[in-house]
Design an enzyme around this catalytic site. Structure first.
Site, PDB file in Angstrom:
ATOM      1  N   ASP A  95       0.773  -1.106   0.148  1.00 28.74           N
ATOM      2  CA  ASP A  95       0.154   0.182  -0.008  1.00 28.74           C
ATOM      3  C   ASP A  95       0.693   1.170  -0.012  1.00 28.74           C
ATOM      4  OD1 ASP A  95      -2.306   1.571   0.363  1.00 28.74           O
ATOM      5  OD2 ASP A  95      -1.865   1.753   2.564  1.00 28.74           O
ATOM      6  N   ASP A  97      -0.069   5.023   0.985  1.00 30.87           N
ATOM      7  CA  ASP A  97      -0.569   5.999   1.827  1.00 30.87           C
ATOM      8  C   ASP A  97      -0.690   5.281   3.350  1.00 30.87           C
ATOM      9  OD1 ASP A  97      -1.159   7.784  -0.149  1.00 30.87           O
ATOM     10  OD2 ASP A  97      -3.332   7.404  -0.229  1.00 30.87           O
TER      11      ASP A  97
END
Length: 300
Positions: A95, A97
């Site tokens: 991922d 963020d």
């Protein structure tokens, strides 16, 4: 269900065609002409990432204290099975963020455009899984409708802040010939510079795309991207695995959409990184909960 050939096309089309002059594969899938959407006209990487605007590698002291987790979770020490999968992985999907980067990109962009608080509330809902991701994404963008010029200005004035330890982890993974992917509900315009800084091929990015009209006005996001909807990260990870036939694949992230990637045909292992945001419901279901990327580096 798309054929294996179409899935191969999806994976090979991850690179933004703007960078084709940088010896990267051009996407074989043309952009739809009807919307006349404009992508941000990024400069050559050597210019776009000039030293005065380079990404910020932030000191580890900015990370949240680990004491918030004391005694709360039983998965902070990996089992032998978890370690075996981690060490045998052919690919690792990250991922972006609050994992690779310290911030939630859409929250930062919204704050820059004057709608930070309202958008951050929606982000919390999206990451906790309490509302469908596509609903939260559309709602957040509708609160500030960023123009092309605003996004360009934002990228110039607020470069992404890289999480402590991530560069070392990715370097070690690549040294072991483990493929690295960025799978994000964020936007390519904000993720491409991060990938370039970390040495990740742009075709290994699965993310959303902001769309702009002929005058630079915001007209939406590309709903064809799998990461634009709930379950989309799982779909992207399944595509990656099917095309490349990885024997073992790991997903690392902080949110509910990352946890969803652990499913048959997708990720074998979900590692929750809580060094930026600790989402208790997600952390409790992880195969391994970490607060520092050094834990993953030393365990390799």
């Amino acid at each position: 269900m798309p054929s294996s050939n179409s899935m191969a096309g999806l994976v090979s089309a991850r690179a933004n065609p703007i960078y084709s002059s940088h010896n990267l594969r051009r996407s074989p899938l043309p952009r739809p002409m009807a919307s006349r959407a404009l992508e941000i006209p990024y400069k050559h990487p050597a210019i776009a990432l000039r030293p005065s605007k380079s990404l910020s590698f932030v000191a580890a002291s900015l990370q949240p204290s680990k004491t918030i987790s004391a005694g709360q979770f039983s998965n902070t020490l990996p089992t032998e099975e978890v370690l075996n999968i981690w060490r045998s992985a052919g690919a690792v999907c990250f991922d972006v963020d609050s994992t690779v980067c310290l911030d939630e990109g859409i929250d930062e962009l919204a704050d820059f455009c004057g709608a930070g608080k309202a958008v951050a509330e929606w982000t919390t809902k999206a990451m906790s899984g309490s509302v469908p991701f596509e609903e939260a994404l559309a709602a957040r963008l509708s609160l500030f409708n960023p123009s092309l010029s605003q996004v360009q200005d934002f990228l110039d004035k607020r470069p992404p802040r890289i999480s402590p330890g991530i560069a070392g982890l990715i370097k070690k993974l690549m040294a072991k010939n483990i493929d690295v992917y960025l799978v994000s509900g964020g936007f390519r315009q904000m993720i491409n510079p991060v990938a370039l800084q970390l040495g990740i091929p742009l075709e290994n990015i699965f993310a959303n795309q902001l769309l702009f009209g002929s005058s630079g006005e915001f007209i939406g996001f590309d709903a064809k991207e799998p990461t634009s909807r709930s379950g989309g990260k799982a779909t992207a990870v399944q595509q990656i695995r099917k095309v490349h036939n990885y024997k073992a694949l790991v997903m690392i992230g902080d949110g509910a959409t990352d946890l969803e990637a652990r499913k048959p045909g997708g990720a074998d292992l979900f590692i929750c990184y809580a060094g930026v945001q600790l989402r208790e419901a997600v952390a409790a279901k992880a195969d391994w909960l970490i607060f520092d990327f050094e834990e993953l580096i030393t365990s390799l």
